[in-house]
Scaffold this motif. Structure first.
Motif, PDB file in Angstrom:
ATOM      1  N   ILE A 126     -23.622  32.926 -80.989  1.00 36.60           N
ATOM      2  CA  ILE A 126     -23.844  32.128 -79.778  1.00 36.60           C
ATOM      3  C   ILE A 126     -24.076  30.664 -80.136  1.00 36.60           C
ATOM      4  O   ILE A 126     -23.470  29.755 -79.551  1.00 36.60           O
ATOM      5  CB  ILE A 126     -25.030  32.689 -78.973  1.00 36.60           C
ATOM      6  CG1 ILE A 126     -24.686  34.053 -78.378  1.00 36.60           C
ATOM      7  CG2 ILE A 126     -25.443  31.713 -77.862  1.00 36.60           C
ATOM      8  CD1 ILE A 126     -25.864  34.776 -77.755  1.00 36.60           C
ATOM      9  N   ASN A 127     -24.973  30.431 -81.081  1.00 42.64           N
ATOM     10  CA  ASN A 127     -25.261  29.053 -81.479  1.00 42.64           C
ATOM     11  C   ASN A 127     -23.996  28.322 -81.892  1.00 42.64           C
ATOM     12  O   ASN A 127     -23.730  27.195 -81.449  1.00 42.64           O
ATOM     13  CB  ASN A 127     -26.258  29.037 -82.640  1.00 42.64           C
ATOM     14  CG  ASN A 127     -27.676  29.334 -82.222  1.00 42.64           C
ATOM     15  OD1 ASN A 127     -28.017  29.277 -81.043  1.00 42.64           O
ATOM     16  ND2 ASN A 127     -28.521  29.671 -83.185  1.00 42.64           N
ATOM     17  N   ASN A 128     -23.201  28.933 -82.762  1.00 45.46           N
ATOM     18  CA  ASN A 128     -22.040  28.245 -83.313  1.00 45.46           C
ATOM     19  C   ASN A 128     -20.944  28.037 -82.273  1.00 45.46           C
ATOM     20  O   ASN A 128     -20.283  26.992 -82.259  1.00 45.46           O
ATOM     21  CB  ASN A 128     -21.513  29.010 -84.526  1.00 45.46           C
ATOM     22  CG  ASN A 128     -22.473  28.958 -85.695  1.00 45.46           C
ATOM     23  OD1 ASN A 128     -23.429  28.171 -85.693  1.00 45.46           O
ATOM     24  ND2 ASN A 128     -22.241  29.780 -86.699  1.00 45.46           N
ATOM     25  N   ASP A 129     -20.744  29.008 -81.397  1.00 49.94           N
ATOM     26  CA  ASP A 129     -19.748  28.836 -80.339  1.00 49.94           C
ATOM     27  C   ASP A 129     -20.124  27.676 -79.426  1.00 49.94           C
ATOM     28  O   ASP A 129     -19.279  26.847 -79.050  1.00 49.94           O
ATOM     29  CB  ASP A 129     -19.616  30.111 -79.509  1.00 49.94           C
ATOM     30  CG  ASP A 129     -18.832  31.201 -80.220  1.00 49.94           C
ATOM     31  OD1 ASP A 129     -18.147  30.891 -81.216  1.00 49.94           O
ATOM     32  OD2 ASP A 129     -18.893  32.358 -79.772  1.00 49.94           O
ATOM     33  N   LYS A 130     -21.387  27.605 -79.057  1.00 47.97           N
ATOM     34  CA  LYS A 130     -21.812  26.563 -78.121  1.00 47.97           C
ATOM     35  C   LYS A 130     -21.866  25.186 -78.788  1.00 47.97           C
ATOM     36  O   LYS A 130     -21.508  24.169 -78.169  1.00 47.97           O
ATOM     37  CB  LYS A 130     -23.144  26.951 -77.490  1.00 47.97           C
ATOM     38  CG  LYS A 130     -22.987  28.137 -76.540  1.00 47.97           C
ATOM     39  CD  LYS A 130     -24.251  28.426 -75.776  1.00 47.97           C
ATOM     40  CE  LYS A 130     -24.008  29.578 -74.795  1.00 47.97           C
ATOM     41  NZ  LYS A 130     -23.009  29.201 -73.762  1.00 47.97           N
ATOM     42  N   LEU A 131     -22.297  25.143 -80.032  1.00 41.25           N
ATOM     43  CA  LEU A 131     -22.270  23.875 -80.753  1.00 41.25           C
ATOM     44  C   LEU A 131     -20.841  23.375 -80.909  1.00 41.25           C
ATOM     45  O   LEU A 131     -20.557  22.184 -80.722  1.00 41.25           O
ATOM     46  CB  LEU A 131     -22.927  24.045 -82.128  1.00 41.25           C
ATOM     47  CG  LEU A 131     -24.449  24.190 -82.130  1.00 41.25           C
ATOM     48  CD1 LEU A 131     -24.923  24.658 -83.498  1.00 41.25           C
ATOM     49  CD2 LEU A 131     -25.134  22.889 -81.739  1.00 41.25           C
ATOM     50  N   ALA A 132     -19.930  24.268 -81.241  1.00 38.03           N
ATOM     51  CA  ALA A 132     -18.532  23.878 -81.402  1.00 38.03           C
ATOM     52  C   ALA A 132     -17.943  23.375 -80.094  1.00 38.03           C
ATOM     53  O   ALA A 132     -17.167  22.405 -80.074  1.00 38.03           O
ATOM     54  CB  ALA A 132     -17.724  25.060 -81.933  1.00 38.03           C
ATOM     55  N   ALA A 133     -18.294  24.011 -78.996  1.00 37.85           N
ATOM     56  CA  ALA A 133     -17.797  23.567 -77.693  1.00 37.85           C
ATOM     57  C   ALA A 133     -18.269  22.153 -77.383  1.00 37.85           C
ATOM     58  O   ALA A 133     -17.501  21.317 -76.881  1.00 37.85           O
ATOM     59  CB  ALA A 133     -18.263  24.538 -76.610  1.00 37.85           C
ATOM     60  N   LEU A 134     -19.511  21.883 -77.679  1.00 39.61           N
ATOM     61  CA  LEU A 134     -20.055  20.557 -77.410  1.00 39.61           C
ATOM     62  C   LEU A 134     -19.394  19.501 -78.283  1.00 39.61           C
ATOM     63  O   LEU A 134     -18.992  18.432 -77.807  1.00 39.61           O
ATOM     64  CB  LEU A 134     -21.568  20.563 -77.644  1.00 39.61           C
ATOM     65  CG  LEU A 134     -22.258  19.211 -77.460  1.00 39.61           C
ATOM     66  CD1 LEU A 134     -22.074  18.705 -76.038  1.00 39.61           C
ATOM     67  CD2 LEU A 134     -23.718  19.309 -77.809  1.00 39.61           C
ATOM     68  N   VAL A 135     -19.269  19.792 -79.571  1.00 42.37           N
ATOM     69  CA  VAL A 135     -18.657  18.838 -80.489  1.00 42.37           C
ATOM     70  C   VAL A 135     -17.212  18.537 -80.073  1.00 42.37           C
ATOM     71  O   VAL A 135     -16.764  17.385 -80.108  1.00 42.37           O
ATOM     72  CB  VAL A 135     -18.705  19.377 -81.933  1.00 42.37           C
ATOM     73  CG1 VAL A 135     -17.867  18.519 -82.870  1.00 42.37           C
ATOM     74  CG2 VAL A 135     -20.153  19.437 -82.428  1.00 42.37           C
TER      75      VAL A 135
ATOM     76  N   PHE B  40     -24.491  21.078 -87.157  1.00 45.18           N
ATOM     77  CA  PHE B  40     -24.634  22.002 -88.274  1.00 45.18           C
ATOM     78  C   PHE B  40     -24.541  23.429 -87.742  1.00 45.18           C
ATOM     79  O   PHE B  40     -25.201  23.775 -86.758  1.00 45.18           O
ATOM     80  CB  PHE B  40     -25.998  21.839 -88.946  1.00 45.18           C
ATOM     81  CG  PHE B  40     -26.200  20.530 -89.661  1.00 45.18           C
ATOM     82  CD1 PHE B  40     -25.603  20.305 -90.883  1.00 45.18           C
ATOM     83  CD2 PHE B  40     -27.004  19.544 -89.101  1.00 45.18           C
ATOM     84  CE1 PHE B  40     -25.805  19.109 -91.558  1.00 45.18           C
ATOM     85  CE2 PHE B  40     -27.211  18.348 -89.760  1.00 45.18           C
ATOM     86  CZ  PHE B  40     -26.604  18.125 -90.997  1.00 45.18           C
ATOM     87  N   ALA B  41     -23.763  24.255 -88.390  1.00 43.10           N
ATOM     88  CA  ALA B  41     -23.680  25.662 -88.008  1.00 43.10           C
ATOM     89  C   ALA B  41     -24.982  26.380 -88.322  1.00 43.10           C
ATOM     90  O   ALA B  41     -25.770  25.953 -89.176  1.00 43.10           O
ATOM     91  CB  ALA B  41     -22.532  26.341 -88.752  1.00 43.10           C
TER      92      ALA B  41
ATOM     93  N   LYS C 268     -12.559  26.301 -88.332  1.00 45.62           N
ATOM     94  CA  LYS C 268     -12.094  26.592 -86.975  1.00 45.62           C
ATOM     95  C   LYS C 268     -12.941  25.971 -85.873  1.00 45.62           C
ATOM     96  O   LYS C 268     -12.438  25.737 -84.774  1.00 45.62           O
ATOM     97  CB  LYS C 268     -12.034  28.105 -86.763  1.00 45.62           C
ATOM     98  CG  LYS C 268     -11.028  28.811 -87.642  1.00 45.62           C
ATOM     99  CD  LYS C 268     -10.985  30.308 -87.326  1.00 45.62           C
ATOM    100  CE  LYS C 268      -9.946  31.007 -88.187  1.00 45.62           C
ATOM    101  NZ  LYS C 268      -9.879  32.471 -87.890  1.00 45.62           N
ATOM    102  N   GLN C 269     -14.216  25.730 -86.155  1.00 45.07           N
ATOM    103  CA  GLN C 269     -15.107  25.283 -85.098  1.00 45.07           C
ATOM    104  C   GLN C 269     -15.462  23.806 -85.160  1.00 45.07           C
ATOM    105  O   GLN C 269     -16.172  23.303 -84.297  1.00 45.07           O
ATOM    106  CB  GLN C 269     -16.382  26.138 -85.096  1.00 45.07           C
ATOM    107  CG  GLN C 269     -16.109  27.593 -84.733  1.00 45.07           C
ATOM    108  CD  GLN C 269     -17.355  28.450 -84.788  1.00 45.07           C
ATOM    109  OE1 GLN C 269     -18.102  28.431 -85.778  1.00 45.07           O
ATOM    110  NE2 GLN C 269     -17.603  29.198 -83.728  1.00 45.07           N
ATOM    111  N   GLY C 270     -14.995  23.110 -86.177  1.00 47.36           N
ATOM    112  CA  GLY C 270     -15.221  21.677 -86.247  1.00 47.36           C
ATOM    113  C   GLY C 270     -16.642  21.266 -86.548  1.00 47.36           C
ATOM    114  O   GLY C 270     -17.053  20.153 -86.224  1.00 47.36           O
ATOM    115  N   LEU C 271     -17.431  22.142 -87.184  1.00 43.36           N
ATOM    116  CA  LEU C 271     -18.811  21.818 -87.537  1.00 43.36           C
ATOM    117  C   LEU C 271     -18.861  21.229 -88.941  1.00 43.36           C
ATOM    118  O   LEU C 271     -17.974  21.442 -89.757  1.00 43.36           O
ATOM    119  CB  LEU C 271     -19.689  23.063 -87.417  1.00 43.36           C
ATOM    120  CG  LEU C 271     -19.614  23.761 -86.047  1.00 43.36           C
ATOM    121  CD1 LEU C 271     -20.588  24.932 -85.988  1.00 43.36           C
ATOM    122  CD2 LEU C 271     -19.888  22.782 -84.905  1.00 43.36           C
ATOM    123  N   GLY C 272     -19.918  20.479 -89.230  1.00 44.96           N
ATOM    124  CA  GLY C 272     -19.955  19.692 -90.453  1.00 44.96           C
ATOM    125  C   GLY C 272     -20.700  20.296 -91.613  1.00 44.96           C
ATOM    126  O   GLY C 272     -20.793  19.681 -92.678  1.00 44.96           O
TER     127      GLY C 272
END
Length: 375
Positions: free
Chosen positions: A133-142, A152-153, A173-177
């Motif tokens: 959940i955290n990573n999906d939502k963070l990726a959506a925002l970014v 950060f994932a 895939k999710q564009g996190l750093g």
């Protein structure tokens, strides 16, 4: 933009996020408190755009937090404990637009968001759901606001093999750093070889690992009393312990290109680092003869990275003297009101050159995270 509806399903690649807004639903943030702290500058704070010696700098806050109701809800009755006893925190959940306005008031162009890990002590499948959940939502925002947010994932570090997969997905895939990690995992230090596959993958991917402490629970009895010592002393101490294990156990020798970023100026390490160089000379019986470090312990500080959340110009001057200005980045701990005007704290440090101020405010972070066209 109304983002309070809940969503289901997981997104698996960045293109999905860029072409739809469903992933943004349900994103809620603890708001950056706007009342001025007692230590904030009396003069009018800096506003966007920030300039140093007439040159614009994109300010990048590498230490800022968020929470997601859907992930917290999986903790059941424990969810209420996840919001710390900080002034206004219980009432400060806000929309993305509100967070952006708070950033503007702090003269912050971009935040690198993180969720402090509260799932390390949970069984693997529950923790994996929270992380997803955290990573999906963070990726959506970014993906929706790449000029304002990075992230950060989260990782299920109690299962290192799963954490490797999560980190690869987050980066590719999710564009996190990178990934936000605690200071240990349910009693296991990060220097434990079982975590080596995670660090190897992070090194391979160029992922930044943000160490944010969770306190030292073994000392809970001693934190009792006035002053919120659990955080005031416990958090910096936890980071200090984690970094020293990475140094003395040889983990940083095994992974010399690992990008480690430590919160709160790295805790107490930089304040008394030279003591590390003497420990094994004074008491060789307390050190492992099979671990032969490639450098003096203090030299490893120059390959670590630190936020500038140390509050005063003198403290920042000392941190720079110990680790170098190239290793330090803007940090606020938003939404928690430790430093409501982080740009002002750096600009007020007269010991820094204009080039050093520019680097700390944004240039160093842009380089570390590979942000093109920034710096």
């Amino acid at each position: 933009m109304n983002i309070f509806a809940k969503t289901g399903g997981n997104m698996t690649n960045r293109r999905d996020f860029l072409t739809g807004s469903a992933g943004l639903a349900g994103i809620l943030f603890c708001g950056c408190g706007l009342p001025r702290a007692a230590h904030a500058a009396a003069a009018a704070p800096h506003r966007l755009p920030v300039t140093v010696a007439g040159k614009h700098v994109k300010t990048i806050d590498v230490h800022s937090h968020c929470l997601f109701h859907e992930a917290n809800a999986l903790m059941g009755d424990e969810a209420a404990k996840l919001t710390p006893p900080i002034n206004g925190a219980q009432q400060a959940f806000m929309t993305v637009e509100d967070r952006a306005r708070a950033m503007d008031a702090m003269a912050v162009d971009m935040e690198i968001l993180s969720v402090n890990p509260f799932w390390y002590g949970k069984e693997r499948d529950l923790a994996a759901k929270i992380v997803s959940i955290n990573n999906d939502k963070l990726a959506a925002l970014v993906a929706s606001k790449p000029d304002r947010f990075g992230a950060f994932a989260s990782l299920t570090l109690q299962d290192p093999a799963l954490a490797v997969t999560e980190l690869e997905t987050a980066m590719k895939k999710q564009g996190l750093g990178g990934a936000a990690i605690g200071d240990q995992v349910a009693g296991s230090e990060f220097s434990d070889p079982k975590f080596d596959p995670v660090w190897a993958k992070a090194e391979e991917l160029g992922a930044v690992l943000f160490i944010h402490p969770e306190g030292v629970p073994e000392l809970n009895k001693r934190w009792a009393g006035n002053g919120w010592l659990l955080n005031t002393i416990g958090n910096p101490l936890a980071t200090t312990i984690a970094l020293n294990h990475l140094i003395f156990q040889g983990t940083l020798d095994k992974f010399p290109n690992l990008k480690v970023l430590a919160a709160h100026g790295g805790g107490y390490l930089a304040s008394y680092a030279p003591r590390d160089d003497h420990a094994c000379f004074v008491a060789p019986s307390a050190c492992d003869p099979n671990i032969k470090l490639k450098k003096q312990p203090t030299e490893y500080l120059n390959q670590l990275h630190f936020d500038a959340l140390v509050f005063t110009p003198e403290a920042l001057r000392h941190l720079v003297a110990q680790v170098g200005a190239s290793q330090i980045m803007l940090g606020s701990d938003c939404p928690y009101p430790w430093e409501l005007h982080p740009v002002d704290a750096i600009m007020a440090t007269d010991s820094l050159s204009d080039a050093q101020k520019h680097a700390i405010l944004g240039g160093n972070a842009a380089k570390l995270f590979g942000l093109k066209g920034v710096g």
